[in-house]
Design an enzyme around this catalytic site. Structure first.
Site, PDB file in Angstrom:
ATOM      1  N   HIS A 200     -14.366  12.817  64.232  1.00 37.31           N
ATOM      2  CA  HIS A 200     -14.496  12.251  62.886  1.00 37.31           C
ATOM      3  C   HIS A 200     -14.350  13.355  61.844  1.00 37.31           C
ATOM      4  CE1 HIS A 200     -16.586   8.142  63.677  1.00 37.31           C
ATOM      5  NE2 HIS A 200     -15.628   8.383  64.528  1.00 37.31           N
TER       6      HIS A 200
ATOM      7  N   TYR B 233     -23.686  19.046  57.623  1.00 38.65           N
ATOM      8  CA  TYR B 233     -23.439  17.935  58.539  1.00 38.65           C
ATOM      9  C   TYR B 233     -22.670  18.414  59.778  1.00 38.65           C
ATOM     10  CZ  TYR B 233     -22.799  13.078  59.953  1.00 38.65           C
ATOM     11  OH  TYR B 233     -22.845  11.888  60.643  1.00 38.65           O
TER      12      TYR B 233
ATOM     13  N   TYR C  53     -23.302   5.709  55.758  1.00 41.53           N
ATOM     14  CA  TYR C  53     -24.722   5.887  55.425  1.00 41.53           C
ATOM     15  C   TYR C  53     -24.943   5.137  54.107  1.00 41.53           C
ATOM     16  CZ  TYR C  53     -25.085   9.709  58.857  1.00 41.53           C
ATOM     17  OH  TYR C  53     -25.090  10.461  60.015  1.00 41.53           O
TER      18      TYR C  53
ATOM     19  N   PRO D 191     -33.637  11.060  62.006  1.00 41.02           N
ATOM     20  CA  PRO D 191     -32.254  11.002  62.488  1.00 41.02           C
ATOM     21  C   PRO D 191     -31.178  10.958  61.410  1.00 41.02           C
ATOM     22  CG  PRO D 191     -33.359   8.894  62.836  1.00 41.02           C
ATOM     23  CD  PRO D 191     -34.389   9.845  62.320  1.00 41.02           C
TER      24      PRO D 191
ATOM     25  N   LYS E  11     -29.260  15.482  63.536  1.00 40.83           N
ATOM     26  CA  LYS E  11     -29.444  16.891  63.886  1.00 40.83           C
ATOM     27  C   LYS E  11     -30.243  17.145  65.175  1.00 40.83           C
ATOM     28  CE  LYS E  11     -27.074  18.819  60.818  1.00 40.83           C
ATOM     29  NZ  LYS E  11     -25.805  18.421  61.432  1.00 40.83           N
TER      30      LYS E  11
HETATM   31  P1  RFL Z   1     -35.646  14.758  75.360  1.00 37.81           P
HETATM   32  O1  RFL Z   1     -34.330  14.067  75.286  1.00 37.81           O
HETATM   33  O2  RFL Z   1     -36.846  14.055  74.857  1.00 37.81           O
HETATM   34  O3  RFL Z   1     -35.860  15.137  76.888  1.00 37.81           O
HETATM   35  C1  RFL Z   1     -37.104  15.634  77.371  1.00 37.81           C
HETATM   36  C2  RFL Z   1     -37.217  15.298  78.841  1.00 37.81           C
HETATM   37  O4  RFL Z   1     -38.446  15.827  79.335  1.00 37.81           O
HETATM   38  C3  RFL Z   1     -39.087  14.853  80.163  1.00 37.81           C
HETATM   39  N1  RFL Z   1     -40.533  15.138  80.166  1.00 37.81           N
HETATM   40  C4  RFL Z   1     -41.156  15.731  81.204  1.00 37.81           C
HETATM   41  N2  RFL Z   1     -40.716  16.169  82.387  1.00 37.81           N
HETATM   42  C5  RFL Z   1     -41.633  16.727  83.214  1.00 37.81           C
HETATM   43  N3  RFL Z   1     -42.971  16.847  82.911  1.00 37.81           N
HETATM   44  C6  RFL Z   1     -43.446  16.422  81.717  1.00 37.81           C
HETATM   45  N4  RFL Z   1     -44.743  16.559  81.417  1.00 37.81           N
HETATM   46  C7  RFL Z   1     -42.526  15.831  80.805  1.00 37.81           C
HETATM   47  N5  RFL Z   1     -42.651  15.310  79.557  1.00 37.81           N
HETATM   48  C8  RFL Z   1     -41.433  14.900  79.201  1.00 37.81           C
HETATM   49  C9  RFL Z   1     -38.709  13.529  79.516  1.00 37.81           C
HETATM   50  O5  RFL Z   1     -38.812  12.443  80.442  1.00 37.81           O
HETATM   51  C10 RFL Z   1     -37.267  13.798  79.077  1.00 37.81           C
HETATM   52  O6  RFL Z   1     -36.336  13.431  80.062  1.00 37.81           O
HETATM   53  O7  RFL Z   1     -35.603  16.183  74.640  1.00 37.81           O
HETATM   54  P2  RFL Z   1     -34.402  17.230  74.482  1.00 37.81           P
HETATM   55  O8  RFL Z   1     -33.722  17.481  75.805  1.00 37.81           O
HETATM   56  O9  RFL Z   1     -34.945  18.370  73.720  1.00 37.81           O
HETATM   57  O10 RFL Z   1     -33.289  16.469  73.605  1.00 37.81           O
HETATM   58  C11 RFL Z   1     -33.557  16.109  72.276  1.00 37.81           C
HETATM   59  C12 RFL Z   1     -32.773  14.860  71.897  1.00 37.81           C
HETATM   60  O11 RFL Z   1     -32.987  13.862  72.860  1.00 37.81           O
HETATM   61  C13 RFL Z   1     -33.171  14.338  70.495  1.00 37.81           C
HETATM   62  O12 RFL Z   1     -33.323  15.396  69.602  1.00 37.81           O
HETATM   63  C14 RFL Z   1     -32.124  13.360  69.918  1.00 37.81           C
HETATM   64  O13 RFL Z   1     -32.034  12.195  70.675  1.00 37.81           O
HETATM   65  C15 RFL Z   1     -32.469  13.000  68.464  1.00 37.81           C
HETATM   66  N6  RFL Z   1     -31.523  12.037  67.874  1.00 37.81           N
HETATM   67  C16 RFL Z   1     -30.284  12.433  67.417  1.00 37.81           C
HETATM   68  N7  RFL Z   1     -29.890  13.719  67.531  1.00 37.81           N
HETATM   69  C17 RFL Z   1     -28.632  14.106  67.130  1.00 37.81           C
HETATM   70  O14 RFL Z   1     -28.308  15.299  67.245  1.00 37.81           O
HETATM   71  N8  RFL Z   1     -27.731  13.219  66.593  1.00 37.81           N
HETATM   72  C18 RFL Z   1     -28.038  11.910  66.451  1.00 37.81           C
HETATM   73  O15 RFL Z   1     -27.170  11.136  66.033  1.00 37.81           O
HETATM   74  C19 RFL Z   1     -29.373  11.472  66.820  1.00 37.81           C
HETATM   75  N9  RFL Z   1     -29.735  10.188  66.688  1.00 37.81           N
HETATM   76  C20 RFL Z   1     -31.894  10.686  67.745  1.00 37.81           C
HETATM   77  C21 RFL Z   1     -30.959   9.789  67.138  1.00 37.81           C
HETATM   78  C22 RFL Z   1     -33.124  10.212  68.201  1.00 37.81           C
HETATM   79  C23 RFL Z   1     -33.451   8.882  68.046  1.00 37.81           C
HETATM   80  N10 RFL Z   1     -34.705   8.465  68.561  1.00 37.81           N
HETATM   81  C24 RFL Z   1     -34.923   7.295  69.276  1.00 37.81           C
HETATM   82  C25 RFL Z   1     -35.815   9.395  68.583  1.00 37.81           C
HETATM   83  C26 RFL Z   1     -31.267   8.461  66.958  1.00 37.81           C
HETATM   84  C27 RFL Z   1     -32.525   8.006  67.399  1.00 37.81           C
HETATM   85  C28 RFL Z   1     -32.820   6.563  67.136  1.00 37.81           C
HETATM   86  C1  PHB Z   2     -26.146   7.162  66.132  1.00 35.64           C
HETATM   87  O1  PHB Z   2     -24.965   6.852  66.348  1.00 35.64           O
HETATM   88  O2  PHB Z   2     -27.058   6.801  66.885  1.00 35.64           O
HETATM   89  C2  PHB Z   2     -26.480   7.975  64.935  1.00 35.64           C
HETATM   90  C3  PHB Z   2     -25.450   8.467  64.143  1.00 35.64           C
HETATM   91  C4  PHB Z   2     -25.748   9.217  63.006  1.00 35.64           C
HETATM   92  C5  PHB Z   2     -27.062   9.473  62.689  1.00 35.64           C
HETATM   93  C6  PHB Z   2     -28.086   9.004  63.506  1.00 35.64           C
HETATM   94  C7  PHB Z   2     -27.794   8.240  64.628  1.00 35.64           C
HETATM   95  O3  PHB Z   2     -27.344  10.184  61.579  1.00 35.64           O
END
Ligand code: RFL
Ligand code: PHB
Length: 388
Positions: A72, A383, A200, A292, A296
């Site tokens: 993108h 971004y 957005y 989110p 980031k």
């Molecule tokens: P995770 O993905 O939470 O993985 C951690 C893992 O550790 C396990 N765990 C354990 N294992 C052993 N012993 C324990 N005591 C444990 N406790 C936990 C868990 O089961 C899990 O498998 O952390 P990690 O690897 O640091 O990754 C971070 C990302 O997942 C997170 O920052 C992103 O998903 C955030 N996020 C977004 N980030 C982006 O860069 N771009 C996006 O577009 C974006 N959109 C989002 C998002 C997060 C969202 N939610 C639901 C929080 C959109 C949403 C809606």
């Molecule tokens: C997504 O596709 O889940 C998404 C994209 C952009 C954002 C957050 C989430 O800023």
């Protein structure tokens, strides 16, 4: 069992660190509390910065992303009165990659399997010990038996609710937090995305986001009160609300259909300092959370992995003390992303206690952004991701 780096958490940051260590000849064991299917069923991030995509390629896991991901070059922002595009590529020379976190994690698991990496699932009661000595170890329970892994270092990649951060003594750890008074209600639907770039949308009824995973899989979000539940949002109610908040041209062409996933995520900014203590290093969501809005979270997790993998490799190559700078280096970048995500969230959402003055400021901010190339460059630069 003995390994060099014991990695707690088999999410994207733990798996990417393990993959990079392995390619540098450093042995790791990943301990994951959940099953692999559970980890792969979590629908989360969708946008990768150029640096994150480059890291996946460097780790040897970029081929499917390059085939199936979507590059993108811009994003759309809309307010009640106007919509405008930010030409990310034109302003920065860089692009972002739309490729779901689920796919990133699946690719990383496959790579770990192919290289014979050890990932232990359903590892319960994981507990690091002696982190402030040169001989740390980690205990856990698997299939009812108590087990122990001796190691040189422990990487806490276990997310916000993990155990690693709690191992840093209270007298050392400082936490900074802002909790936002709303959440994002998100749905996934097997429908073509309404726009070929993300939208957005700021609106008096609240924020909305149009995103996607592929040509027939769309991801949409609307700002919702935290007191709501996903069950309170029928598909019909969701589509109706989304249409009100996005630009009319988009609302007119939006293809709706049944949701295949629906969830409500709270929004928070959080940083734990320092990100290292003794032989423990915190990585990703274990150390910080961003709302989110700026996409980031996963990207910050990957920049942490970059700094830590470089430091560990240098340390194993004989550069004594190479890991000492990890926390400061990572935090400098973390705070920039925390600030950007806070700013973008504050600019685009309706706050329950927003005064008329606050509203005027918000409108003016968006007006400035829609007309100033300098303001758009600032957004674009952040971004696509601050370089590391
Ligand atoms: P995770 O993905 O939470 O993985 C951690 C893992 O550790 C396990 N765990 C354990 N294992 C052993 N012993 C324990 N005591 C444990 N406790 C936990 C868990 O089961 C899990 O498998 O952390 P990690 O690897 O640091 O990754 C971070 C990302 O997942 C997170 O920052 C992103 O998903 C955030 N996020 C977004 N980030 C982006 O860069 N771009 C996006 O577009 C974006 N959109 C989002 C998002 C997060 C969202 N939610 C639901 C929080 C959109 C949403 C809606
Ligand atoms: C997504 O596709 O889940 C998404 C994209 C952009 C954002 C957050 C989430 O800023």
């Amino acid at each position: 069992m003995r390994t060099q780096v014991c990695i707690i958490g088999g999410g994207p940051s733990g798996l990417l660190l393990s993959q990079l260590m392995h390619r540098a000849g450093i042995d790791t064991v990943v301990l994951e509390r959940r099953t692999r299917d559970y980890v792969l069923s979590r629908i989360r991030a969708g946008v990768l910065e150029e640096g994150s995509a480059a890291m996946l390629r460097k780790a040897g896991v970029g081929a499917r992303m390059d085939r199936e991901g979507f590059v993108h070059d811009g994003v759309f922002l809309s307010t009640q009165n106007r919509g405008f595009r930010i030409d990310i590529k034109g302003l920065t020379g860089k692009s972002v990659m739309v490729y779901g976190q689920t796919e990133v994690t699946a690719d990383l698991y496959k790579a770990r399997d192919d290289m014979g990496g050890t990932v232990i699932h359903e590892a319960l009661d994981v507990c690091p010990h002696d982190l402030d000595t040169n001989a740390p170890f980690v205990t856990y329970r698997k299939d009812g038996a108590e087990r122990r892994i001796d190691c040189d270092y422990v990487a806490g990649c276990d997310g916000f609710h993990g155990v690693s951060r709690t191992c840093i003594p209270n007298a050392v750890l400082k936490e900074y937090e802002r909790v936002y008074p709303f959440g994002w209600l998100g749905i996934l639907s097997e429908t073509p995305p309404v726009s070929h770039e993300l939208i957005y949308a700021g609106h008096e009824r609240g924020f909305a986001l149009c995103s996607m995973r592929n040509t027939n899989l769309s991801r949409y979000y609307v700002q919702a009160p935290l007191t709501d539940t996903p069950e309170a949002w029928s598909d019909e109610r969701f589509w109706g609300e989304l249409k009100r908040r996005i630009p009319p041209e988009a609302a007119d062409t939006l293809v709706t259909g049944p949701s295949i996933e629906k969830s409500l995520a709270p929004l928070r900014s959080f940083v734990a300092e320092p990100m290292a203590w003794g032989r423990l290093f915190l990585v990703g969501d274990a150390a910080h959370i961003v709302p989110p809005t700026g996409a980031k979270g996963l990207n910050l997790a990957f920049s942490d992995v970059h700094y830590l993998s470089e430091a560990l490799i240098a340390e194993y190559e004989g550069e004594k003390g190479a890991t000492a700078g990890y926390s400061d280096k990572a935090l400098a970048r973390v705070w920039k992303a925390i600030r950007f995500s806070w700013w973008f969230t504050t600019t685009m959402h309706r706050f329950p206690d927003q005064t008329e003055f606050d509203q005027k400021i918000q409108n003016s901010e968006l007006d400035y952004l829609s007309t100033s190339t300098a303001a758009q460059s600032t957004l674009a630069e952040q971004y696509v991701g601050i370089p590391y």
